[in-house]
Design a protein around this motif. Structure first.
Motif, PDB file in Angstrom:
ATOM      1  N   ARG B  81      -7.925  -3.569   8.552  1.00  0.00           N
ATOM      2  CA  ARG B  81      -8.495  -3.981   7.257  1.00  0.00           C
ATOM      3  C   ARG B  81      -7.383  -4.079   6.215  1.00  0.00           C
ATOM      4  N   ARG B  82      -6.493  -3.115   6.242  1.00  0.00           N
ATOM      5  CA  ARG B  82      -5.399  -3.093   5.278  1.00  0.00           C
ATOM      6  C   ARG B  82      -4.472  -4.297   5.477  1.00  0.00           C
ATOM      7  N   THR B  84      -5.242  -7.144   6.892  1.00  0.00           N
ATOM      8  CA  THR B  84      -5.981  -8.359   6.522  1.00  0.00           C
ATOM      9  C   THR B  84      -5.950  -8.551   5.010  1.00  0.00           C
ATOM     10  N   ASN B  85      -6.205  -7.466   4.288  1.00  0.00           N
ATOM     11  CA  ASN B  85      -6.161  -7.545   2.816  1.00  0.00           C
ATOM     12  C   ASN B  85      -4.789  -7.970   2.341  1.00  0.00           C
TER      13      ASN B  85
END
Lengths: 104, 200
Positions: B81-82, B84-85
């Protein structure tokens, strides 16, 4: 006393499969990723190819890791990951060790 | 002797190792220095493609240098997630900078401020500083400072030195410094992680 666990304290069991330093490193590094390849573990653990293969086999026999061999860019490529059993066993090992050593 | 298995530290080491290769440093250095070179040389219109060049250097370096040495991981969900962000942020940032440059060129470049180039430098420096935060790589804060000083200092110098394109030279120097630092980081990485003799 079971084959791979030692009594150490009242109710704490130390998993000997994980307790071996090289295998402990392997389990620790695999626990922070979903999966990793053989080269990653070679670079992280500092083990030789043969040593890593040997420890990998022991962990696989214990059901703690899953090994997937594939061909990538026409070369053999091995990905390893912790099984659910492996993750649980590692967490249990961590907690037991910390209790034994008196850590919070 | 205390024995703590700090899993967060292990996690940090794992993911940090992928930015120890200096490739992002080299890519930033090439982009900035290339920007300065393009100001002196033609065609100036290709400045917009520098980002792609930087990306290409980073990608090929990862594939040919980093991954054969430290392998591949599939990140945990949290790290995915990190990442991707971070990727989304970089793409948006790149587009904003590109759009900002196009706007500045269309309105005659330097009409609205005497220090427009310094503002561009500040925006770029801000982007690099954000990248430093996301990658948890402190040396990149220094790169952000170098970029800002190059742009702002170059713009000020250009007002006094007219015999040469002082701004372009300042930007080339700043980019060159970052590039050299990146190469040093890469050399250290190559020594720390020799290519394994055998792979499974």
């Amino acid at each position: 006393m079971t084959d791979n666990k030692s009594q150490a304290g009242t109710d704490l069991l130390i998993d000997r499969v994980i307790h071996e330093p090289a295998r402990l490193k392997i389990m620790a590094y695999l626990s922070v990723v979903r999966s990793a390849d053989f080269v990653f573990l070679l670079s992280r653990t500092g083990l030789t190819y043969g040593n890593l293969s040997s420890h990998m086999s022991k962990l696989e026999e214990a059901g703690y890791i899953q090994v997937v061999k594939e061909i990538k860019d026409k070369r053999p490529h091995t990905m390893l990951s912790l099984t659910n059993q492996g993750r649980t066993a590692f967490e249990t090992y961590r907690k037991n060790i910390l209790v034994l050593l008196g850590a919070n | 002797m205390s024995y703590e298995m700090d899993m967060k530290e292990i996690e940090r080491q794992v993911y940090l190792s992928y930015s120890e290769d200096g490739l992002i440093d080299i890519a930033i250095g090439v982009v900035i220095a290339g920007w300065g070179l393009m100001l002196i040389q033609e065609p100036k219109g290709l400045i917009g493609l520098l980002g792609l060049l930087g990306l290409g250097i980073w990608y090929m370096g990862k594939r040919l240098i980093t991954i054969p040495r430290i392998g591949i991981i599939e990140p945990s969900q949290k790290m995915e997630r990190r990442l991707t962000n971070m990727a989304v942020f970089l793409v948006v940032l790149g587009l904003l900078i590109f759009a900002g440059i196009l706007v500045m060129r269309s309105i005659g470049v330097m009409e609205f401020s005497n220090y427009s180039l310094a503002i561009v430098g500040l925006v770029l420096a801000g982007g690099v500083a954000a990248l430093a935060f996301l990658l948890n790589t402190s040396r990149m804060y220094l790169y952000a400072a170098i970029i800002f000083v190059s742009f702002a200092g170059g713009e000020i110098l250009a007002q006094y030195i007219t015999s040469v394109d002082a701004f372009a030279l300042a930007v080339i120097a700043g980019g060159g410094l970052i590039l050299i630092a990146g190469i040093m980081v890469l050399v250290r990485f190559l020594r720390k992680y020799p290519r394994p003799q055998m792979e499974a």
